[in-house]
Structure formats: structure tokens, C-alpha cells
Design a protein around this motif. Structure first.
Motif, PDB file in Angstrom:
ATOM      1  N   LEU A 105       0.844  -1.206   0.000  1.00  0.00           N
ATOM      2  CA  LEU A 105       0.000   0.000   0.000  1.00  0.00           C
ATOM      3  C   LEU A 105       0.873   1.248   0.000  1.00  0.00           C
ATOM      4  O   LEU A 105       1.908   1.293   0.667  1.00  0.00           O
ATOM      5  N   PRO A 106       0.489   2.280  -0.770  1.00  0.00           N
ATOM      6  CA  PRO A 106       1.314   3.493  -0.822  1.00  0.00           C
ATOM      7  C   PRO A 106       1.362   4.202   0.524  1.00  0.00           C
ATOM      8  O   PRO A 106       0.373   4.275   1.237  1.00  0.00           O
ATOM      9  N   LYS A 107       2.543   4.709   0.850  1.00  0.00           N
ATOM     10  CA  LYS A 107       2.701   5.456   2.098  1.00  0.00           C
ATOM     11  C   LYS A 107       2.278   6.912   1.920  1.00  0.00           C
ATOM     12  O   LYS A 107       1.970   7.592   2.881  1.00  0.00           O
ATOM     13  N   TYR A 108       2.284   7.386   0.648  1.00  0.00           N
ATOM     14  CA  TYR A 108       1.945   8.775   0.351  1.00  0.00           C
ATOM     15  C   TYR A 108       0.924   8.794  -0.790  1.00  0.00           C
ATOM     16  O   TYR A 108       0.810   7.835  -1.552  1.00  0.00           O
ATOM     17  N   PRO A 109       0.173   9.873  -0.936  1.00  0.00           N
ATOM     18  CA  PRO A 109      -0.734   9.984  -2.083  1.00  0.00           C
ATOM     19  C   PRO A 109       0.046   9.950  -3.395  1.00  0.00           C
ATOM     20  O   PRO A 109       1.198  10.377  -3.467  1.00  0.00           O
ATOM     21  N   VAL A 110      -0.596   9.416  -4.426  1.00  0.00           N
ATOM     22  CA  VAL A 110       0.000   9.388  -5.768  1.00  0.00           C
ATOM     23  C   VAL A 110      -0.775  10.385  -6.627  1.00  0.00           C
ATOM     24  O   VAL A 110      -1.912  10.132  -7.020  1.00  0.00           O
ATOM     25  N   LEU A 111      -0.153  11.532  -6.917  1.00  0.00           N
ATOM     26  CA  LEU A 111      -0.805  12.600  -7.668  1.00  0.00           C
ATOM     27  C   LEU A 111      -0.230  12.691  -9.072  1.00  0.00           C
ATOM     28  O   LEU A 111       0.991  12.591  -9.258  1.00  0.00           O
ATOM     29  N   ALA A 112      -1.111  12.878 -10.054  1.00  0.00           N
ATOM     30  CA  ALA A 112      -0.694  13.011 -11.447  1.00  0.00           C
ATOM     31  C   ALA A 112      -1.280  14.289 -12.024  1.00  0.00           C
ATOM     32  O   ALA A 112      -2.487  14.540 -11.905  1.00  0.00           O
ATOM     33  N   LEU A 113      -0.432  15.086 -12.648  1.00  0.00           N
ATOM     34  CA  LEU A 113      -0.871  16.325 -13.298  1.00  0.00           C
ATOM     35  C   LEU A 113      -1.221  16.034 -14.744  1.00  0.00           C
ATOM     36  O   LEU A 113      -0.469  15.356 -15.454  1.00  0.00           O
ATOM     37  N   GLY A 114      -2.382  16.519 -15.178  1.00  0.00           N
ATOM     38  CA  GLY A 114      -2.795  16.361 -16.572  1.00  0.00           C
ATOM     39  C   GLY A 114      -2.908  17.704 -17.260  1.00  0.00           C
ATOM     40  O   GLY A 114      -3.302  18.695 -16.653  1.00  0.00           O
ATOM     41  N   VAL A 115      -2.560  17.724 -18.549  1.00  0.00           N
ATOM     42  CA  VAL A 115      -2.646  18.943 -19.353  1.00  0.00           C
ATOM     43  C   VAL A 115      -3.524  18.652 -20.561  1.00  0.00           C
ATOM     44  O   VAL A 115      -3.315  17.659 -21.271  1.00  0.00           O
ATOM     45  N   ARG A 116      -4.516  19.511 -20.780  1.00  0.00           N
ATOM     46  CA  ARG A 116      -5.445  19.340 -21.895  1.00  0.00           C
ATOM     47  C   ARG A 116      -5.477  20.598 -22.751  1.00  0.00           C
ATOM     48  O   ARG A 116      -5.146  21.683 -22.283  1.00  0.00           O
ATOM     49  N   ASN A 117      -5.910  20.430 -24.001  1.00  0.00           N
ATOM     50  CA  ASN A 117      -6.076  21.601 -24.867  1.00  0.00           C
ATOM     51  C   ASN A 117      -7.455  22.212 -24.638  1.00  0.00           C
ATOM     52  O   ASN A 117      -8.200  21.782 -23.755  1.00  0.00           O
ATOM     53  N   LEU A 196      -4.750  26.255 -22.354  1.00  0.00           N
ATOM     54  CA  LEU A 196      -4.404  25.017 -21.659  1.00  0.00           C
ATOM     55  C   LEU A 196      -5.286  24.831 -20.431  1.00  0.00           C
ATOM     56  O   LEU A 196      -5.487  25.764 -19.658  1.00  0.00           O
ATOM     57  N   ARG A 197      -5.796  23.633 -20.274  1.00  0.00           N
ATOM     58  CA  ARG A 197      -6.554  23.241 -19.092  1.00  0.00           C
ATOM     59  C   ARG A 197      -5.709  22.279 -18.276  1.00  0.00           C
ATOM     60  O   ARG A 197      -4.903  21.520 -18.833  1.00  0.00           O
ATOM     61  N   PHE A 198      -5.891  22.274 -16.963  1.00  0.00           N
ATOM     62  CA  PHE A 198      -5.080  21.421 -16.098  1.00  0.00           C
ATOM     63  C   PHE A 198      -5.968  20.592 -15.179  1.00  0.00           C
ATOM     64  O   PHE A 198      -7.022  21.049 -14.717  1.00  0.00           O
ATOM     65  N   THR A 199      -5.528  19.356 -14.927  1.00  0.00           N
ATOM     66  CA  THR A 199      -6.221  18.470 -14.000  1.00  0.00           C
ATOM     67  C   THR A 199      -5.203  17.898 -13.015  1.00  0.00           C
ATOM     68  O   THR A 199      -4.005  17.824 -13.308  1.00  0.00           O
ATOM     69  N   ILE A 200      -5.698  17.511 -11.856  1.00  0.00           N
ATOM     70  CA  ILE A 200      -4.866  16.810 -10.864  1.00  0.00           C
ATOM     71  C   ILE A 200      -5.644  15.563 -10.457  1.00  0.00           C
ATOM     72  O   ILE A 200      -6.827  15.635 -10.116  1.00  0.00           O
ATOM     73  N   THR A 201      -4.988  14.398 -10.528  1.00  0.00           N
ATOM     74  CA  THR A 201      -5.626  13.114 -10.242  1.00  0.00           C
ATOM     75  C   THR A 201      -4.953  12.462  -9.043  1.00  0.00           C
ATOM     76  O   THR A 201      -3.719  12.382  -8.993  1.00  0.00           O
ATOM     77  N   ASN A 202      -5.762  12.000  -8.108  1.00  0.00           N
ATOM     78  CA  ASN A 202      -5.251  11.250  -6.960  1.00  0.00           C
ATOM     79  C   ASN A 202      -5.475   9.767  -7.241  1.00  0.00           C
ATOM     80  O   ASN A 202      -6.580   9.262  -7.108  1.00  0.00           O
ATOM     81  N   ASP A 203      -4.410   9.063  -7.664  1.00  0.00           N
ATOM     82  CA  ASP A 203      -4.502   7.658  -8.039  1.00  0.00           C
ATOM     83  C   ASP A 203      -4.268   6.719  -6.867  1.00  0.00           C
ATOM     84  O   ASP A 203      -4.032   5.526  -7.077  1.00  0.00           O
ATOM     85  N   PHE A 268       2.897  30.753 -12.572  1.00  0.00           N
ATOM     86  CA  PHE A 268       1.490  30.565 -12.237  1.00  0.00           C
ATOM     87  C   PHE A 268       1.384  29.574 -11.084  1.00  0.00           C
ATOM     88  O   PHE A 268       2.147  28.597 -11.026  1.00  0.00           O
ATOM     89  N   SER A 269       0.446  29.811 -10.174  1.00  0.00           N
ATOM     90  CA  SER A 269       0.244  28.901  -9.040  1.00  0.00           C
ATOM     91  C   SER A 269      -1.226  28.513  -8.957  1.00  0.00           C
ATOM     92  O   SER A 269      -2.110  29.375  -9.028  1.00  0.00           O
ATOM     93  N   TRP A 270      -1.466  27.219  -8.828  1.00  0.00           N
ATOM     94  CA  TRP A 270      -2.819  26.663  -8.729  1.00  0.00           C
ATOM     95  C   TRP A 270      -2.993  26.092  -7.335  1.00  0.00           C
ATOM     96  O   TRP A 270      -2.382  25.082  -6.983  1.00  0.00           O
ATOM     97  N   ASP A 271      -3.837  26.730  -6.528  1.00  0.00           N
ATOM     98  CA  ASP A 271      -4.128  26.255  -5.184  1.00  0.00           C
ATOM     99  C   ASP A 271      -5.282  25.258  -5.272  1.00  0.00           C
ATOM    100  O   ASP A 271      -6.450  25.643  -5.292  1.00  0.00           O
ATOM    101  N   VAL A 272      -4.960  23.970  -5.326  1.00  0.00           N
ATOM    102  CA  VAL A 272      -5.968  22.931  -5.560  1.00  0.00           C
ATOM    103  C   VAL A 272      -6.754  22.628  -4.286  1.00  0.00           C
ATOM    104  O   VAL A 272      -7.961  22.441  -4.316  1.00  0.00           O
ATOM    105  N   GLY A 273      -6.076  22.563  -3.135  1.00  0.00           N
ATOM    106  CA  GLY A 273      -6.725  22.169  -1.887  1.00  0.00           C
ATOM    107  C   GLY A 273      -6.629  20.670  -1.686  1.00  0.00           C
ATOM    108  O   GLY A 273      -5.764  19.987  -2.244  1.00  0.00           O
ATOM    109  N   VAL A 280     -10.578  13.218  -9.628  1.00  0.00           N
ATOM    110  CA  VAL A 280      -9.901  14.106 -10.575  1.00  0.00           C
ATOM    111  C   VAL A 280     -10.496  15.501 -10.430  1.00  0.00           C
ATOM    112  O   VAL A 280     -11.724  15.666 -10.464  1.00  0.00           O
ATOM    113  N   LEU A 281      -9.653  16.509 -10.265  1.00  0.00           N
ATOM    114  CA  LEU A 281     -10.096  17.899 -10.187  1.00  0.00           C
ATOM    115  C   LEU A 281      -9.544  18.669 -11.377  1.00  0.00           C
ATOM    116  O   LEU A 281      -8.387  18.468 -11.771  1.00  0.00           O
ATOM    117  N   GLU A 282     -10.370  19.551 -11.956  1.00  0.00           N
ATOM    118  CA  GLU A 282      -9.947  20.358 -13.105  1.00  0.00           C
ATOM    119  C   GLU A 282      -9.974  21.831 -12.723  1.00  0.00           C
ATOM    120  O   GLU A 282     -10.885  22.290 -12.026  1.00  0.00           O
TER     121      GLU A 282
END
Length: 372
Positions: A105-117, A196-203, A268-273, A280-282
Motif C-alpha cells: 500500500l502506498p505510504k503517500y498519495p500518488v498525484l498526477a498532473l494532466g494537461v489538456r487543450n 491550456l486546461r489542467f487536472t490533478i488526479t489522486n490515483d 502561475f500557481s494553482w491552489d488545488v486544496g 480528478v479535479l480540473e
């Protein structure tokens, strides 16, 4: 569900360690041996030996004495043997399996940044290919004003309180004299550019707390970036805003991706929370990007649960289409032809697709009857 699995595995691991003394092998052998003795013999001597052996390690047990004073049977003997085997397997294989599962099991969250057009299409890998074509436009000094002769029809015998000349002048003043220059600027700004659009995914099955993302691009000639909440850039109009005589109303826009540029870098800074497990958050805010050369976007993901920030780099490739040459005649074409020209140079027809989406949305809402 994953969080529940992790929680119950933790409970099971603690329980197994509680019932796993150092002499668990001896205990298992005694239990299995006792069951075998019950099966092989019905004499009270065997029961007495069992009681003596167990009480030697654990002390007096009235429950065991009462149990063995009952009539012995093969069923009870096999039951004791099965109990001993299950206990031994739990203390060996079971403990190892639970420990191995917990370690995976992961000890930390696994976050992935996504970039969309702008069309919300995900870019593959770490490469951002710009669409459309850069535009070469005429000098502003060589672009004429937008003028148009307006005739004001008047009925015979009608009364014009202000006079025909006043009405004609008023309508003429509503024309946008910079219309052709606005079109030229639109070509130069949006030709080959992208939103550009951005997403953050917690896998992972772990809640990621206080997540933020930083984007950094080195400033260079031919590179321009800005944050915007508008995903449909307004096309120039031949008329002025009819409310221009009123004082402008400035609304404070809220951006979830904020800018903090320096003299050398776009930042640029994105405060996701917080990002829940498996979600997935966009970003609501987009980033306008225009690049006449290949550049890199350096990203950093921060999270309170990370031992250290996660850095990555995205490669931005400039538009591959030949630079489009825009003439003064192109700036004077009708709106339909102008829209077709934009399809070729602005995000491969994104403006037309976006307009169709808005039209379909309007049609749906016009026929959508909801309770008031």
C-alpha cells in the motif's frame, strides 16, 4: 473501498501480533498433538497429559478440564487438530501475507498532473503540440479605418425630432472604426495560440491534503502567457459597444490559477486544496499560451503528505503549419469568410466548435421546462 481495505488490514495485523507469542510454534504443536491423542485414544490418561501440558505453559484452566471431562469423540479430536493447524497457518502465512499487503500500500498519495487543450483533449506523454498557425499581419499604419455609409429611411410626413442628420451621425458613431485593426490583432494574438486546461488526479487510496501546483516558463521573444477564465475569446465586432457612454463597471475576477510573474519568468500557481482518493479535479482558470519557438513548462506539485515536492517538465512544440500571411483584403472579408479563416489558424477550428456547443446548449435550455 480502498481506504476500508487498508483500515481493516491494519486491524487484522495488530490482532495477529497480539495472539502471536514467541512460543506460537510450541502452542500449535501442543494443540495438534492433543487432537491427535483424542483421536487415537479414549483413555483419561491422555486427557490428563493434555491438561498437564497446557497448564504447564498457561496455568490452571477449568474450561479445558470441563471440556475433557466430557465424552471424547473422533469429531472433537479432529476439531482440535484443525484448530491447531489454522492457528499455525495464521501465525506464519497469515501474518506474512498481511504484512506484505500493507507494505504494498502506498505510504503517500500518488498525484498526477494532466494537461489538456481547449477541447479538453489530454496531451499524451509530456509533449504539448500547439495547433493552428502563426500569422503575419500588415502594419497597423497601413490598415484603413472601418467606415460605412448609413442611410436613414424616413416615412413621408413623419417627424424626426432630432433631424435626419443627427440620427445618421449617431448611427455612424456606433461603428467600430478600428474594426479591421482589431481583426488584425486577433489574427496575430490567437493565430497558433492555445488555451491550456489542467487536472490533478489522486490515483491512491490516501487523501491528499493541501495540494498546490506551480508552473514556470522562462520569458523569451515570441512567447506570451496569461491566465484567463474565458474559454471563448470574443471575435471583433464591426460595431462599438452601445453602452460605452456609461462609466465602465469593473468586476473583480477570481482565478484559481494565479499569476506572479518576474522579469525573467512566467509563474502561475494553482491552489488545488484537498484531493479525495480516486478523484480528478480540473482547474476553472485556463492559461493562454502563444509560442513561436519550442519551450518548456516546469511544474512542481506540493502536498502536505509528500516527503518532498514532485518536479516535472512538459515540452511545448511550436505550431508546425506554415506562418499564415494576412493581407488588408483578408481583414475586410465578410464575417462568414472571416470565420473560415480563423478555423485554419486558431486551434484547428475550436472557435466554431465552441460556438456550436453554446448554440446546442441554448436550444436545450429553451426546451427544458423545470418546476419553479
Amino acid at each position: 473501498m480502498k481506504m476500508d481495505v487498508e483500515k481493516w488490514l491494519g486491524y487484522l495485523s495488530r490482532f495477529l501480533n497480539i495472539i502471536r507469542p514467541k512460543a506460537y510454534n510450541v502452542i500449535a504443536r501442543i494443540v495438534v498433538g492433543a487432537g491427535a491423542a483424542v483421536v487415537l485414544s479414549q483413555t483419561k490418561i491422555v486427557e490428563a497429559l493434555i491438561v498437564a501440558a497446557v497448564e504447564f505453559y498457561f496455568g490452571r484452566s477449568d474450561v479445558l478440564r470441563e471440556f475433557l471431562n466430557q465424552e471424547s469423540s473422533l469429531g472433537w479430536g479432529f476439531g482440535i487438530i484443525a484448530l491447531g493447524l489454522v492457528y499455525h497457518l495464521s501465525m506464519t502465512v497469515g501474518v506474512d501475507l498481511v504484512s506484505e499487503r500493507l507494505q504494498r500500500l502506498p505510504k503517500y498519495p500518488v498525484l498526477a498532473l494532466g494537461v489538456r487543450n481547449a477541447d479538453s483533449e489530454e496531451y499524451g506523454g509530456k509533449k504539448i503540440q500547439m495547433r493552428g498557425a502563426l500569422c503575419q499581419v500588415p502594419d497597423a499604419a497601413g490598415i484603413p479605418d472601418h467606415v460605412k455609409v448609413i442611410s436613414v429611411p424616413r416615412e413621408r410626413g413623419g417627424l424626426d425630432l432630432f433631424g435626419g442628420s443627427f440620427t445618421t451621425n449617431f448611427l455612424a458613431s456606433s461603428l467600430n472604426s478600428d474594426f479591421y485593426r482589431d481583426r488584425s490583432e486577433y489574427f496575430r494574438t490567437w493565430g497558433g495560440a492555445e488555451l491550456l486546461r489542467f487536472t490533478i488526479t489522486n490515483d491512491s487510496p490516501i487523501l491528499a491534503k493541501n495540494v498546490s501546483v506551480c508552473f514556470v516558463v522562462s520569458k523569451a521573444a515570441g512567447v506570451a502567457m496569461d491566465n484567463t477564465n474565458d474559454d471563448f475569446p470574443t471575435i471583433p465586432s464591426a460595431k462599438k459597444d452601445g453602452m460605452r457612454f456609461l462609466p465602465p463597471v469593473t468586476a473583480v475576477e477570481k482565478y484559481d490559477i494565479k499569476r506572479g510573474h518576474t522579469g525573467q519568468e512566467y509563474i502561475f500557481s494553482w491552489d488545488v486544496g484537498d484531493v479525495q482518493a480516486g478523484t480528478v479535479l480540473e482547474s476553472k482558470t485556463l492559461i493562454f499560451l502563444r509560442a513561436e519557438r519550442d519551450i518548456e513548462i516546469r511544474t512542481t506539485i506540493y502536498c502536505d503528505d509528500f516527503p518532498e515536492p514532485v518536479n516535472d517538465t512538459y515540452e511545448v512544440k511550436a505550431p508546425t503549419s506554415d506562418r499564415s500571411q494576412i493581407s488588408v483584403a483578408d481583414l475586410k472579408v465578410e464575417d462568414t469568410e472571416f470565420t473560415k479563416m480563423l478555423d485554419d489558424v486558431v486551434m484547428d477550428g475550436y472557435l466554431r466548435r465552441r460556438a456550436e456547443q453554446e448554440f446546442n446548449k441554448y436550444q436545450h435550455e429553451a426546451q427544458e421546462y423545470l418546476p419553479k
